[in-house]
Design a protein around this motif. Sequence first.
Motif, PDB file in Angstrom:
ATOM      1  N   ARG B  21       0.822  -1.161  -0.061  1.00 15.60           N
ATOM      2  CA  ARG B  21       0.227   0.164   0.012  1.00 15.60           C
ATOM      3  C   ARG B  21       0.830   1.436   0.053  1.00 15.60           C
ATOM      4  NH1 ARG B  21      -5.015  -1.339   3.963  1.00 15.60           N
ATOM      5  NH2 ARG B  21      -3.412  -2.028   5.461  1.00 15.60           N
ATOM      6  N   GLU B  35      -6.245  11.879   6.264  1.00 15.45           N
ATOM      7  CA  GLU B  35      -6.149  10.713   6.497  1.00 15.45           C
ATOM      8  C   GLU B  35      -7.546  10.041   6.914  1.00 15.45           C
ATOM      9  OE1 GLU B  35      -5.305  13.408   8.210  1.00 15.45           O
ATOM     10  OE2 GLU B  35      -5.925  13.372  10.360  1.00 15.45           O
ATOM     11  N   ASP B  36      -7.576   8.790   6.946  1.00 12.08           N
ATOM     12  CA  ASP B  36      -8.871   8.089   7.290  1.00 12.08           C
ATOM     13  C   ASP B  36      -9.012   7.998   8.700  1.00 12.08           C
ATOM     14  OD1 ASP B  36      -7.922   6.375   4.358  1.00 12.08           O
ATOM     15  OD2 ASP B  36      -9.748   7.681   4.325  1.00 12.08           O
ATOM     16  N   THR B  38     -10.578   5.230  10.897  1.00  7.21           N
ATOM     17  CA  THR B  38     -11.620   4.144  11.057  1.00  7.21           C
ATOM     18  C   THR B  38     -10.986   3.382  12.543  1.00  7.21           C
ATOM     19  OG1 THR B  38      -9.812   2.602   9.776  1.00  7.21           O
ATOM     20  CG2 THR B  38     -12.262   3.482   8.792  1.00  7.21           C
ATOM     21  N   ASP B  39     -11.815   2.744  13.105  1.00  8.59           N
ATOM     22  CA  ASP B  39     -11.661   1.848  14.227  1.00  8.59           C
ATOM     23  C   ASP B  39     -10.642   0.557  13.937  1.00  8.59           C
ATOM     24  OD1 ASP B  39     -13.180   1.623  17.255  1.00  8.59           O
ATOM     25  OD2 ASP B  39     -11.619   2.596  17.044  1.00  8.59           O
ATOM     26  N   PHE B  40     -11.079  -0.063  12.936  1.00  6.77           N
ATOM     27  CA  PHE B  40     -10.674  -1.430  12.667  1.00  6.77           C
ATOM     28  C   PHE B  40     -10.680  -1.441  11.226  1.00  6.77           C
ATOM     29  CE2 PHE B  40      -9.513  -5.541  13.350  1.00  6.77           C
ATOM     30  CZ  PHE B  40     -10.281  -6.412  12.838  1.00  6.77           C
ATOM     31  N   PHE B  41     -10.221  -2.590  10.601  1.00  4.42           N
ATOM     32  CA  PHE B  41     -10.123  -2.624   9.062  1.00  4.42           C
ATOM     33  C   PHE B  41     -11.849  -2.591   8.642  1.00  4.42           C
ATOM     34  CE2 PHE B  41      -6.061  -3.446   9.080  1.00  4.42           C
ATOM     35  CZ  PHE B  41      -5.582  -4.384  10.142  1.00  4.42           C
ATOM     36  N   GLY B  45      -9.878  -8.708   5.554  1.00  4.61           N
ATOM     37  CA  GLY B  45      -8.284  -8.525   5.646  1.00  4.61           C
ATOM     38  C   GLY B  45      -7.908  -7.323   6.228  1.00  4.61           C
ATOM     39  N   TYR B  46      -6.771  -6.936   5.666  1.00  6.59           N
ATOM     40  CA  TYR B  46      -6.407  -5.290   6.084  1.00  6.59           C
ATOM     41  C   TYR B  46      -6.786  -4.352   5.104  1.00  6.59           C
ATOM     42  CZ  TYR B  46      -2.458  -8.174   7.946  1.00  6.59           C
ATOM     43  OH  TYR B  46      -1.672  -9.179   8.671  1.00  6.59           O
ATOM     44  N   ASN B  48      -8.512  -1.297   3.909  1.00  4.25           N
ATOM     45  CA  ASN B  48      -8.997  -0.167   4.740  1.00  4.25           C
ATOM     46  C   ASN B  48      -8.847   1.192   3.770  1.00  4.25           C
ATOM     47  OD1 ASN B  48     -10.077   0.810   6.943  1.00  4.25           O
ATOM     48  ND2 ASN B  48      -8.397   1.017   7.888  1.00  4.25           N
ATOM     49  N   ARG B  50     -12.905   0.588   2.869  1.00  2.39           N
ATOM     50  CA  ARG B  50     -13.703  -0.498   2.188  1.00  2.39           C
ATOM     51  C   ARG B  50     -13.645  -0.281   0.779  1.00  2.39           C
ATOM     52  NH1 ARG B  50     -19.076  -3.230   4.797  1.00  2.39           N
ATOM     53  NH2 ARG B  50     -18.739  -5.197   3.925  1.00  2.39           N
ATOM     54  N   PHE B  62      -7.978  -6.760  -0.357  1.00  4.27           N
ATOM     55  CA  PHE B  62      -7.144  -8.125  -0.019  1.00  4.27           C
ATOM     56  C   PHE B  62      -8.214  -9.243  -0.116  1.00  4.27           C
ATOM     57  CE2 PHE B  62      -3.461  -6.581   2.781  1.00  4.27           C
ATOM     58  CZ  PHE B  62      -3.654  -5.066   2.248  1.00  4.27           C
TER      59      PHE B  62
END
Lengths: 801, 268, 393
Positions: B21, B35-36, B38-41, B45-46, B48, B50, B62
């Motif tokens: 990436r 920047e984005d 998000t809390d989690f992906f 997978g990874y 980010n 969506r 991914f």
Amino acid sequence: MTNHWIDMLNADVVLIMGGNPAEDHPISMNWLARAKEQGTYILHVDPRFNRTSSIADVFAKLRSGTDIAFVGGMINYALEHNRIQEEYVREYTNASWIVGDDYGFADGLFAGFDPQKRSYDRTRWAFALDAQGQPRRDPTLKHPRSVFQLLKQHFSRYTPERVCRITGTPEENYLRVCDLYTATYAPDRAGTWLYAMGTAQHSHGTQNIRSYAILQLLLGNIGVAGGGVNAMRGESNVQGSTDQGLNWDGLPGYLKLPVEADVDLKTYLKRVTPVAANPQSANWLQNTPKYVVSLLKAWWGDHATSDNEFDFAYLPKLGRGFQGQGYAFLALTHAMLAGEVKGLFCFGQNPAVGGANARLIRAGLDKLDWLVVADLFEHETAGFWKRPGVDPAKIPTEVFVLPACSGVEKEGSIVNSGRWAQWRHQAVKPIADSRPDLDIVDGMAKAMKRAYDKDGAFPDPIRHLAWDYGDHADPHRVAREMNGRYVSDVTEKDGKTFAAGKQVPGFAQLRDDGSTLSGNWIYCGGYTEEGNLAARREMTDVPNKIGLYPKWAWTWPMNRRILYNRASVNRKGEPFNPRRWVIRWNAEKKVWEGDVPDGGMPPGEMNPFIMLASGVGQLYSADLVDGPFPEHYEPVESPVKNPFSKIQSDPCAQVWQSTEFDRYGTPDVFPIIATTYRVSEHWQTGAMSRNMPWLVGLVPSAFVEIGTAHANREGIKSGDRVIVSSARGSIEVYALVTERFQPFFIEGRMIDEIGIPWHWGYAGIVPGDICNDLTASVGDANSHIPETKVFLCNIKRKDRA
Amino acid sequence: MSTTVKPKAMIQDNTRCIGCRACMVACKSWNDRPEDHTDFFAGEGYQNPRGLDANNYTLITFNEIVTGAQPDWVFGRQLCMHCEHPACASACPTTAMFKTDLGPVVFDESRCIGCRACMQACPFIIPKYDYENFAPKIHKCTFCADRLEANLEPACATVCPTGAISFGDREDMVAEAKRRIAAAPGTYIPEIYGLEEVGGTSVLHLSSVPFEQIGYITGLPKTPMPDLTHRWLRTTAPVFAFLYAVFGALNWIVRRRMRHQKGEGEHT
Amino acid sequence: MNWSIRLTWWDKLLLTIMAVGAVFGFVRFATGIGSIANINNAYPWGWWVGYGIMTMIAVGGVGFTITALVEILGVHRYHSFVRPAVLMAFLCYASAITMLMVELGRPWMVWMVLVSWAPTSALYEVGWCAFLYLTVLALEFAQVPLEQAGWGRTLRIVRAIYIPIMILGVTLSHLHQSSLGTLMTLIPHKINVLWWSDNLPLLYLFSAMMAGPAMAILEHLAAARWLGFAPRMELLGGLARIECWLVGLFLAFQMGDLFYRGAADAMFIASWFAVSFWVEIGFGLLLPFVLLMMPEARESRFGLAWACALIIGGILLHRLNVAVIGLRVRHWETYFPSIGEVAITLAITAAALFAFGWLARILPIHEELPSPETRPHAATHPAGVLRGAEGVS
């Protein structure tokens, strides 16, 4: 690395084990991608299918900690199928040497083990000597006590079936790896071995690497293009830092620090200067005195003379260390916790997050009188006193944070994994008052000298330091000193003269009489009268295009790109591989062509491994404390009883048990194997990358990877909060469910493994629980590196914990 | 004799992509995107975020693909395809979207009315909008058109460590893509995504697995999308003339009839 | 001329709805579309485009349909429907353009369309045509207030150009009603197979024609009820028979096109697409067709009103299906109109209804009503007609 990055293009097979270059050395993937395009096989051995596996031709899954079983099986496979490069093994390794009668091995233990001291009497492993005191040899390799036969015997237990039952590798994949890799025994084929922390950070990590060396020697892959045992170094300049002797027991250039028993220079030099085992050994390190004396002259300049043993007395001497365990990282952290360390300089490191058994480390930081941190950001160690759950008022440590600037804001060189020292220029000026580390250390040294001029406990070593790099420390002056110069006029035996003040052309010209100084003998030759060779950027390759690029930057030693390259030719100087030759002897002109030969003497009797006292590759070696051959032991925390012998884990491993933080778990409470690793998007403890909003945007929060089957059994879905616990602590993170972790079938049982990226701490844009709170203070038997790559844990969904 | 500008194209070779990436970060850097958060992906997978959005002009997908017991991880990339016959440009009523000679399909903010016809039109669903803004803009990959003007390569191509992204004259890239497939048929599926889709694009993707498995929109027609509206729109002028004449004639007849009726009515 | 009217409870309700919508409109302009609407990157066009623009323009087809019926096909029987039709069309197009001002990301730039040259863009053609057509409608209808206000000179000019303007209007309508369909031909693989067709332009033109008599009937019934006159059932019956033909032909065309494209089995796949399709066909075409076939329905106000309302509803659903509901998106992407979106469209429609009701009470729109006292030439120029230069309508 014995070889270098571009050399990957010359390999027929690349085996990557204990490493994940796609994520942790992405720039290197340029070479691996190109190699693959040319038809090179990429084999990846890892507990988890990761981004490196995605470009591999074969992925062989491996239970963490069973590397020796895996490679031992490959050694056995090579020996069974007679896939060894015979001439190479016979001539250039100690395969033919006869081992003394005192040596033995039974049920997991070598001869000479003292269970009280947890150490071996290594004199028991000596070779059998003949009347002249030389090791006896059998060139037919058939003598039952020859190294070759003992090697065969030792690894005969590592059959594929047995190995796969231990490692959990599907046998089909395992045999494919064995077959593809051992096919490089042919003289015109080469296999390269890439590894990183996944190999090293184990209680038997050094023996892991030893097993690679043994296999590569049997296959004739050391010293050739596309071969080698190649460590992918972890930090961007860790190669440089080990070169400069920043390890606890080293001096620059991998010289050894004196110990207490070295009462004078003579005693020290006698101890550390190896003696050739036989007349065919060039034993280059017999020149150690020249390098030591030149180093002492560099440090204490005019004050160091032959009268005062060149100020040898000023060098610190190693004691037994903390609790007799030396002073590597684990001992240091325990000493801190015991209150024995008053102050700590912490430059470019973040042990509160990055060190094993991190809770112990943070408790140790609480005990310091003072702490000086130099880094780009205020990370967890700099802010340890205000960490969650702690009252700053109760912590007496005085903390200084010195802002350091980044690599692009300063001039200097960085050494890559391939030993290429590449000079870099300053691209932008440092932000605000951040400074290069060189400026910081220079400032401190000058201030200390001034302070010691007034008074101090033991002022002379500092006061008399020859410290002059300019008003504003100039990296060029440091580099020039590292190379070294003549202190007085010198006339060599061959009549060549060198004037005082001139740069020394190479370490062969360094002298032990105080007429030369050199800050680091392995860098001697890099900054000569020709100039700063590390700054060269010429794109011409050698005629047979094996990617040496001899005029791009500068490699130590002496710009030699492939180490031990004399092993790539036979006794007549003819390359084993005529197409990808590294050096060759031009009989007409009586010179070597190609790479800088590893030892300039003409071809013939002298053996290629000139840095070893024996001159030959060590299939059997008494140098490591836990055995002359690698043997499979389980990690210190393991759910499996060692089926190979009654010795469960490495008997010489350093297992700390002295503090409340040193607790160990058993499989009934902690049945899951845990390993730790990195992701491309973050760097080490996240001290820099978790302050970069774009990177945080890609990978925001701490998470653990858990296999789909395992997750289903625990009712865990991706995005759930889970608690991962070990005997030393517990953390709460997100779960990422993936097919890339599959259960291992070990000795008939199903065992799960999970993996935790360790980049998070309480500082930065997105904080997260610290993975190293779970790891243990277990050190490798030889290097004392912590066993952070494998331990026992348990994992539960947060609402079920 | 004028020198013709050679249009550029890009190869996205997913067999070399390691999902690092760097391209996503370089793109955000060059285009000044925030920047984005998000809390989690947000994706699989990874992955980010969506999908592409106003802050991410390119995205790595991914994709875990399991065959038997063997897992595989294959990466794909989403970005504007810079079509040879861009639907977005043809749909735009103010020519705020247009294709330059060098190949990029670029957006001119100063002409945009915000109708979002380009978003509806794009077969690859690329243009994104920042609805939270008072004066919103269309966001999509620009092929680093400004860098191309300065003889540089796009930011993503410049940073990719494995050479998964190649950049050059379109004819050379097409030849190179074909050469790679021919040279290593076991590595690639015999398909160049973007070569013929919607009349050809400037981004040619190669893959080791079928494209629908790695998040690509498949089943696209080979005809350029603008042809579909062009068929109708080019009749505008003749149809207008024809209808006007016909209606005019009919109306004239009707009025004449009415006049006659009235005339007769008055006489009676 | 007396511009004022007495506000009924219906007027007050409409004004309230307009006020609420205005508040949302203010927020939209202060803080951006995203703050009140649910349209997103997967669904860039939603309720505003589907209802507020596409359907408003479709039902604005009452203007050209009734005008063409009377002036071009010469069916003078229906001349009294022309004025209400033209006024309705004007208000529908005005609504659509008001909606556009809210819907566009940068409405202050909308003039850019007029200074651009983008002949490949269907939206460009729609924009120009709608702009010109609104002008045409204004000029057509202007006769009525000018007459009422006694502005003789201007009135004569307007009447002089009436014929060419009227023909221009009918022609322009054909172009842009079909272009709304052309717009959607651009994305064959993004629209569900049930709705995408090569013939979308014709389908859209046809459905706009279908909207004409339906809207005329509904307006007449509503005006009769609210303004207090007896609805002229025989005329309505005639329009209803014409409408019945139009609905039947449209149904045949749409179904025939579906089968010709080989997409017929998509009707029977269990999906929300199929459900929406069946509602559109069943309630929007089949049911009204059956009703209009029945003389009892044609002769009853109730039956006519229901049939026509269903047809209009069907047209709305058709347009929504093609542009919004039928869109193929990734499985996690959704859209449902927000309160803000609905409030603003309701407000615009309410404004149109209010304006119509107001104008119907102060101007001679309906022939059936006694003329307001201040109208000169009341006897010689009955309401309901618009006149060309020769004074012949």
